[in-house]
Design a protein around this motif. Structure first.
Motif, PDB file in Angstrom:
ATOM      1  N   GLN A   1      17.071  10.871  18.759  1.00 37.50           N
ATOM      2  CA  GLN A   1      18.295  10.130  19.034  1.00 37.50           C
ATOM      3  C   GLN A   1      18.092   8.709  18.540  1.00 37.50           C
ATOM      4  OE1 GLN A   1      19.762  10.375  22.991  1.00 37.50           O
ATOM      5  NE2 GLN A   1      19.884  12.597  22.953  1.00 37.50           N
ATOM      6  N   LEU A   2      18.780   8.383  17.491  1.00 33.95           N
ATOM      7  CA  LEU A   2      18.647   7.027  16.953  1.00 33.95           C
ATOM      8  C   LEU A   2      19.430   6.060  17.821  1.00 33.95           C
ATOM      9  CD1 LEU A   2      19.161   8.040  13.256  1.00 33.95           C
ATOM     10  CD2 LEU A   2      17.054   7.853  14.542  1.00 33.95           C
ATOM     11  N   VAL A   3      20.511   6.575  18.371  1.00 35.01           N
ATOM     12  CA  VAL A   3      21.300   5.807  19.321  1.00 35.01           C
ATOM     13  C   VAL A   3      21.399   6.705  20.540  1.00 35.01           C
ATOM     14  CG1 VAL A   3      23.495   4.669  19.709  1.00 35.01           C
ATOM     15  CG2 VAL A   3      22.622   4.915  17.394  1.00 35.01           C
ATOM     16  N   LYS A   4      21.480   6.120  21.693  1.00 27.65           N
ATOM     17  CA  LYS A   4      21.600   6.959  22.898  1.00 27.65           C
ATOM     18  C   LYS A   4      22.904   7.736  22.846  1.00 27.65           C
ATOM     19  CE  LYS A   4      20.150   7.497  27.387  1.00 27.65           C
ATOM     20  NZ  LYS A   4      20.192   8.941  27.249  1.00 27.65           N
ATOM     21  N   VAL A   5      22.792   9.049  22.985  1.00 35.14           N
ATOM     22  CA  VAL A   5      23.985   9.884  22.929  1.00 35.14           C
ATOM     23  C   VAL A   5      24.498  10.126  24.336  1.00 35.14           C
ATOM     24  CG1 VAL A   5      24.877  12.131  22.298  1.00 35.14           C
ATOM     25  CG2 VAL A   5      23.223  11.009  20.824  1.00 35.14           C
ATOM     26  N   LYS A   6      25.772   9.890  24.519  1.00 38.95           N
ATOM     27  CA  LYS A   6      26.361  10.072  25.860  1.00 38.95           C
ATOM     28  C   LYS A   6      26.781  11.515  26.035  1.00 38.95           C
ATOM     29  CE  LYS A   6      28.484   5.881  25.742  1.00 38.95           C
ATOM     30  NZ  LYS A   6      29.650   5.656  24.996  1.00 38.95           N
TER      31      LYS A   6
ATOM     32  N   MET B   1      24.991   4.456  11.377  1.00 42.89           N
ATOM     33  CA  MET B   1      24.987   5.694  10.607  1.00 42.89           C
ATOM     34  C   MET B   1      24.989   6.892  11.570  1.00 42.89           C
ATOM     35  SD  MET B   1      25.071   4.892   7.468  1.00 42.89           S
ATOM     36  CE  MET B   1      24.318   5.678   6.117  1.00 42.89           C
ATOM     37  N   ILE B   2      23.987   7.755  11.463  1.00 44.80           N
ATOM     38  CA  ILE B   2      24.005   8.927  12.329  1.00 44.80           C
ATOM     39  C   ILE B   2      23.441   8.582  13.706  1.00 44.80           C
ATOM     40  CG2 ILE B   2      23.751  10.431  10.351  1.00 44.80           C
ATOM     41  CD1 ILE B   2      20.914  10.950  11.160  1.00 44.80           C
ATOM     42  N   ASP B   3      23.864   9.335  14.707  1.00 45.59           N
ATOM     43  CA  ASP B   3      23.444   9.049  16.078  1.00 45.59           C
ATOM     44  C   ASP B   3      22.248   9.890  16.492  1.00 45.59           C
ATOM     45  OD1 ASP B   3      25.600   7.491  16.009  1.00 45.59           O
ATOM     46  OD2 ASP B   3      26.452   8.150  17.916  1.00 45.59           O
ATOM     47  N   ALA B   4      22.281  11.142  16.111  1.00 51.70           N
ATOM     48  CA  ALA B   4      21.196  12.023  16.541  1.00 51.70           C
ATOM     49  C   ALA B   4      21.060  13.183  15.576  1.00 51.70           C
ATOM     50  CB  ALA B   4      21.477  12.553  17.938  1.00 51.70           C
ATOM     51  N   PHE B   5      19.916  13.817  15.651  1.00 52.33           N
ATOM     52  CA  PHE B   5      19.656  14.963  14.789  1.00 52.33           C
ATOM     53  C   PHE B   5      18.891  15.997  15.598  1.00 52.33           C
ATOM     54  CE2 PHE B   5      18.031  17.444  11.321  1.00 52.33           C
ATOM     55  CZ  PHE B   5      18.968  17.275  10.316  1.00 52.33           C
ATOM     56  N   TYR B   6      19.350  17.237  15.551  1.00 61.63           N
ATOM     57  CA  TYR B   6      18.686  18.288  16.320  1.00 61.63           C
ATOM     58  C   TYR B   6      18.326  19.460  15.415  1.00 61.63           C
ATOM     59  CZ  TYR B   6      20.974  15.936  20.251  1.00 61.63           C
ATOM     60  OH  TYR B   6      21.408  15.024  21.160  1.00 61.63           O
ATOM     61  N   ILE B   7      17.206  20.070  15.731  1.00 63.87           N
ATOM     62  CA  ILE B   7      16.854  21.325  15.076  1.00 63.87           C
ATOM     63  C   ILE B   7      16.531  22.321  16.183  1.00 63.87           C
ATOM     64  CG2 ILE B   7      15.293  22.489  13.492  1.00 63.87           C
ATOM     65  CD1 ILE B   7      14.702  19.767  12.264  1.00 63.87           C
TER      66      ILE B   7
ATOM     67  N   VAL C   1      21.576  20.249  13.220  1.00 66.59           N
ATOM     68  CA  VAL C   1      22.814  19.597  13.636  1.00 66.59           C
ATOM     69  C   VAL C   1      22.661  18.090  13.531  1.00 66.59           C
ATOM     70  CG1 VAL C   1      24.441  19.269  15.510  1.00 66.59           C
ATOM     71  CG2 VAL C   1      23.306  21.448  15.258  1.00 66.59           C
ATOM     72  N   VAL C   2      23.631  17.466  12.905  1.00 67.54           N
ATOM     73  CA  VAL C   2      23.636  16.011  12.867  1.00 67.54           C
ATOM     74  C   VAL C   2      24.850  15.515  13.656  1.00 67.54           C
ATOM     75  CG1 VAL C   2      24.726  16.082  10.590  1.00 67.54           C
ATOM     76  CG2 VAL C   2      23.699  13.983  11.387  1.00 67.54           C
ATOM     77  N   VAL C   3      24.593  14.518  14.512  1.00 71.22           N
ATOM     78  CA  VAL C   3      25.647  13.970  15.365  1.00 71.22           C
ATOM     79  C   VAL C   3      25.930  12.549  14.917  1.00 71.22           C
ATOM     80  CG1 VAL C   3      26.284  13.400  17.722  1.00 71.22           C
ATOM     81  CG2 VAL C   3      24.780  15.324  17.288  1.00 71.22           C
ATOM     82  N   TYR C   4      27.187  12.214  14.732  1.00 72.76           N
ATOM     83  CA  TYR C   4      27.520  10.850  14.327  1.00 72.76           C
ATOM     84  C   TYR C   4      28.890  10.473  14.861  1.00 72.76           C
ATOM     85  CZ  TYR C   4      30.295  13.136  10.727  1.00 72.76           C
ATOM     86  OH  TYR C   4      31.205  13.916  10.079  1.00 72.76           O
ATOM     87  N   GLN C   5      29.180   9.200  14.753  1.00 71.47           N
ATOM     88  CA  GLN C   5      30.502   8.729  15.168  1.00 71.47           C
ATOM     89  C   GLN C   5      31.205   8.141  13.963  1.00 71.47           C
ATOM     90  OE1 GLN C   5      30.743   6.508  18.939  1.00 71.47           O
ATOM     91  NE2 GLN C   5      28.557   6.831  19.076  1.00 71.47           N
TER      92      GLN C   5
ATOM     93  N   VAL D   1      33.921  11.732  21.317  1.00 69.91           N
ATOM     94  CA  VAL D   1      33.852  10.694  20.295  1.00 69.91           C
ATOM     95  C   VAL D   1      32.924  11.090  19.165  1.00 69.91           C
ATOM     96  CG1 VAL D   1      34.413   8.810  21.836  1.00 69.91           C
ATOM     97  CG2 VAL D   1      32.050   9.565  21.650  1.00 69.91           C
ATOM     98  N   TYR D   2      32.222  12.184  19.350  1.00 75.18           N
ATOM     99  CA  TYR D   2      31.205  12.534  18.359  1.00 75.18           C
ATOM    100  C   TYR D   2      31.713  13.534  17.336  1.00 75.18           C
ATOM    101  CZ  TYR D   2      27.950  10.206  21.429  1.00 75.18           C
ATOM    102  OH  TYR D   2      27.300   9.271  22.179  1.00 75.18           O
ATOM    103  N   ASN D   3      31.220  13.344  16.143  1.00 81.21           N
ATOM    104  CA  ASN D   3      31.428  14.350  15.120  1.00 81.21           C
ATOM    105  C   ASN D   3      30.110  15.061  14.919  1.00 81.21           C
ATOM    106  OD1 ASN D   3      34.116  13.633  14.499  1.00 81.21           O
ATOM    107  ND2 ASN D   3      33.299  11.828  13.441  1.00 81.21           N
ATOM    108  N   LEU D   4      30.201  16.370  14.778  1.00 81.34           N
ATOM    109  CA  LEU D   4      28.978  17.124  14.554  1.00 81.34           C
ATOM    110  C   LEU D   4      29.113  17.944  13.290  1.00 81.34           C
ATOM    111  CD1 LEU D   4      29.590  17.440  17.945  1.00 81.34           C
ATOM    112  CD2 LEU D   4      27.209  18.027  17.712  1.00 81.34           C
ATOM    113  N   LYS D   5      28.057  17.927  12.533  1.00 79.38           N
ATOM    114  CA  LYS D   5      28.034  18.778  11.356  1.00 79.38           C
ATOM    115  C   LYS D   5      26.746  19.560  11.405  1.00 79.38           C
ATOM    116  CE  LYS D   5      28.839  18.735   6.455  1.00 79.38           C
ATOM    117  NZ  LYS D   5      29.582  20.002   6.598  1.00 79.38           N
TER     118      LYS D   5
END
Lengths: 258, 589
Positions: free
Chosen positions: B19-24, B1-7, B66-70, B50-54
């Motif tokens: 970071q739910l998954v290590k972000v490169k 699902m999502i890779d990371a979430f930032y505020i 910000v949510v980061v996902y692939q 490779v990342y999509n950010l919303k």
């Protein structure tokens, strides 16, 4: 009123003109003298008054992206370590600064502005120069390629009309000194000097309509020395916001706000 | 699902991240520098590597989520997650949020987990109306929940984070299981459906029922063939009608038409209704517009921005750019409070002005002379390639740059004639070279320009020239073979500066030109991992446009590259640097 009438009477007899003309003349003389007194007063006190008014009371923090401005800002403010990202907006706050254990080593309240360092934003920092009492310029001691940008920014700062007029003191704080690959203060200053020297040629060759950086930095035909040829006092120091080694910064602020 | 979430805050504080998954790499930093600082906030979505950010912007608190996902995720899901997180977060910090400086780190793990679960649940529900068991309902879910409660839940800082990831892993497993089950269910569903279809009695046609012409027609046959009476029974018809007519009744339809035709009126009325107590509300709003302190809403901003947008467009800003810019400004203003004694219009104008100034301020050094001098000191030849569509003034402005470098920088310049196509191009440069007393490198017409440029650089190196200015043939941006040739020239010679020469006169075409040139260069570049695009722009005929300087803004917005020079006349000295402030002032009238 009585004295005015007397004066007009004496003018009337002295110049041999009508009484109404004499009265008008008297008033003119009075107004003129008042005006001149005001002018003299302004000229006498003006020099000191103006500079004090125009140099503000803010500590302005500048530097490149990733130099550690926001981290230092919160170190100063709360003594805490924070995680940061590139700033999009300036942060501004007024807070007391604890420089040491004793009360006389603390500053009651200092307004600090952390200005974003991104090249798109930093141009606007010059609008804040009149407000600044001193500038803390943070440099990432580890990042040598960025020093080119630092030098460019310095050129812009040092030739800015406000700086030329106000002589705002600058502290070059070489941050991240805890890192193994950190460069020394001397190296950084020399690098900036070298870059500025190169820039003098290109900036000196102004294009039509180029503003600000028109003025020449340093003395023509001489090697540029940051400490000697700048329009304002410049100091350097080594700090680490991460390891909380900030003493030189406190000293600088104490000196400026003393 | 999502890779990371930032505020994080606009001031640059990272309040919370996971970071739910290590972000490169650092997609967040790139997002800020390449998207948010480029006034592209209006889009709320970007793809970097490779990342999509919303992201979502909370204006009243200056917070970014910000949510980061692939890969691909449902937008609705992401939006739901973002707004849920935003709501929870603002709730979380409501009491202690003092101008955004009092909060440095927030323990948000727990709430975020809840948000995620909720969003996941909603997603699943939306996917499968039949209703999966939610996570908490499953046996394993209950176990996990219990387990978590026993652990005392992920606590702050590092320890909490590791705990969090553990939990997440478990959850991920669970999710996977769920997904598998779901897929199975789907499959099974599909199968049974197919079966049902197969089993369903088909109307008998074809071979058995074949009747040849000329045979006798029986009554039953006639009935069978008579489709006019036949049968789609009433229920079916009603269903079909319901499907295609919407809610059916013709009266409704009429009403709809009416409401459409008088749409604007209705809307206005609605707005009026929205302002409860009409007059008083509008009065306070009017007062606040003068005294300040009004909270900006979409409705307030729309007409003001529209006005500015048309103004920008009349000054030659491309429509697309004007749209995006005003979107960006709107996104960054909604929910904000106007300052003391500033009207909404002036607030908007100020924001627009600032964002345009930021945009037009170069993000890298545009001091060509300095770069050339540095190259000279390093013993390199500095190369500039000029490119652009036909007739924009490439050669003329090349001559101006040659003059500038030669006379102001004292550099030894070599002009290289790579326009081997247009008749008279070389002669034109010859004239310039004579006037400027600058040598010209030419090989006549019809040769391969990439080769000529290469030879010119080699020639410059051996003869002690410092700078090579390469003139190319003008070409339309859609001419693929020519663009290919241009990309080859750039790829082979890897110049220090690729200058796009564009007219200040263009309007909407500016985007097309500059973006297509840029894309061809990037697409056809030699090293696909490190593509080479346009490095800067030279805006010509700037003296002819009066206040219509919008092309500068359009081009800068599209490429993100600065305007290095502007050409302002016929003489060699008529070359200037662009003043961002002046341009903005002209654009905003």
């Amino acid at each position: 009123m009585e004295t005015i009438r007397q004066a007009s009477g004496s003018i009337e007899s002295f110049l041999g003109v009508g009484s109404s003309t004499a009265l008008v003349l008297t008033w003119l003389v009075i107004l003129l003298s008042v005006y001149i007194t005001v002018q003299i007063f302004q000229v006498a006190s003006g020099g000191t008054l103006r500079t004090r008014r125009s140099r503000g009371n803010v500590t302005l923090m500048l530097g490149q992206c990733g130099a550690g401005k926001t981290a230092t800002f919160f170190r100063l403010r709360d003594g805490e370590e924070v995680q940061t990202v590139s700033s999009l907006q300036l942060s501004r706050d007024k807070f007391p600064i604890k420089a040491g254990e004793n009360a006389d080593q603390n500053l009651p309240s200092v307004e600090v502005v952390d200005f974003p360092g991104h090249l798109r934003m930093r141009g606007k920092a010059s609008d804040m120069l009149p407000e600044a009492r001193c500038i803390i310029y943070l440099v990432d001691s580890e990042d040598k390629p960025k020093l080119k940008d630092v030098a460019e920014h310095f050129y812009e700062l040092l030739t800015h009309p406000d700086m030329l007029e106000l002589h705002t003191p600058i502290l070059i704080a070489c941050n991240k000194s805890d890192l193994g690959s950190a460069r020394s203060e001397k190296f950084i200053v020399e690098e900036i000097e070298r870059e500025i020297e190169q820039m003098r040629v290109s900036r000196g060759a102004t294009l039509e309509g180029q503003d600000q950086a028109d003025s020449y930095l340093g003395i023509d035909g001489e090697k540029f020395k940051l400490m000697e040829h700048s329009p304002c006092p410049i100091q350097t120091c080594k700090i680490s916001a991460k390891k909380n080694e900030m003493q030189p910064l406190y000293d600088f602020l104490m000196e400026q706000y003393a | 699902m999502i890779d990371a979430f930032y505020i994080f805050t606009k001031g640059g504080l990272l309040l919370w991240s996971t970071q739910l998954v290590k972000v490169k790499g650092n997609p967040l930093d790139r997002l800020i520098k390449e998207v948010l600082l480029e006034e592209r906030v209006g889009e709320t979505f970007a793809t970097l590597d490779v990342y999509n950010l919303k992201w979502k912007l909370l204006n009243d608190m200056d917070l970014f989520f910000v949510v980061v996902y692939q890969g691909i995720l449902q937008m609705a899901y992401l939006e739901g997650l973002l707004s849920m997180a935003a709501k929870e977060f603002s709730h979380h910090i409501a009491t202690s949020f003092g101008g955004g400086l009092n909060i440095k780190h927030v323990d948000f793990e727990k709430d975020f987990l809840r948000c995620r679960q909720k969003a996941d649940k909603e997603l699943k529900e939306s996917r499968k109306p039949g209703g999966m068991r939610s996570f908490e309902d499953t046996k394993k879910g209950a176990d996990v929940q219990k387990n978590r409660e026993e652990k005392g839940l992920p606590a702050p800082a590092k320890k909490g984070k590791s705990g969090g990831t553990d939990g997440d892993k478990e959850e991920d497993d669970e999710e996977e299981d769920a997904a598998v089950a779901e897929a199975r269910a789907k499959l099974a569903g599909g199968k049974s459906k197919a079966k049902k279809d197969a089993e369903a009695p088909k109307p008998k046609k074809g071979k058995e029922a074949r009747h040849w012409d000329g045979g006798k027609v029986s009554k039953s046959l006639m009935e069978e063939l008579d489709f006019s009476k036949n049968k789609p029974d009433e229920a079916d018809l009603a269903a079909k009608q319901a499907e295609f007519l919407g809610s059916g009744d013709e009266e409704d339809f009429e009403a709809e038409v009416e409401s459409l035709s008088s749409g604007s009126d209705a809307e206005e009325e609605k707005k009026d209704d929205g302002r409860v107590g009409g007059l008083f509300k509008s009065l306070t709003k009017g007062v606040k517009n003068i005294t300040g302190g009004a909270v900006l809403t979409e409705g307030d901003l729309e007409p003001i921005l529209k006005k500015f947008k048309t103004e920008l467009m009349t000054r030659n800003v491309a429509a697309e750019v004007a749209d995006k810019l005003s979107d960006s400004v709107r996104k960054s203003l909604v929910g904000k409070t106007t300052g003391r004694f500033t009207s909404m219009a002036s607030t908007v104008k100020q924001a627009l002005k600032e964002s345009m100034e930021t945009l037009l301020t170069p993000k890298k050094s545009i001091d060509v002379l300095r770069a050339a001098l540095a190259a000279k000191n390093a013993g390199r030849v500095y190369t500039i390639v000029f490119l652009g569509v036909n007739g924009v003034g490439k050669s003329t402005n090349l001559a101006k740059v040659a003059y500038y470098l030669k006379h102001k920088g004292g550099l030894d310049v070599l002009i290289c004639a790579c326009d081997t196509f247009r008749a008279g191009a070389v002669e034109q440069l010859k004239t310039h070279s004579r006037c400027l007393d600058v040598p010209l490198f030419e090989r006549g017409y019809g040769k391969d320009p990439a080769d000529i440029a290469k030879n010119a650089i080699a020639h410059a190196k051996s003869n002690g020239h410092d700078v090579v200015l390469v003139d190319t043939a003008g070409r339309m941006q859609d001419n693929e073979p020519l663009m290919r040739a241009l990309a080859k020239l750039v790829a082979i010679n890897s110049p220090d500066l690729v200058l796009f020469v564009g007219e200040a006169l263009v309007g909407n075409d500016a985007i097309d030109q500059v973006s297509k040139f840029n894309r061809s260069l990037v697409d056809l570049s030699a090293d696909p991992r490190n593509p080479r695009g346009i490095d800067g722009m030279l805006l010509t005929k700037y003296d002819t446009v009066d206040d219509k300087v919008g092309a500068a803004l359009s081009m800068v917005y599209v490429t993100g590259q600065p305007v290095v020079f502007v050409g302002t006349g016929q003489k060699y000295t008529h070359l200037r640097k662009m003043q961002a402030k002046e341009v903005v002032k002209t654009l905003l009238g």
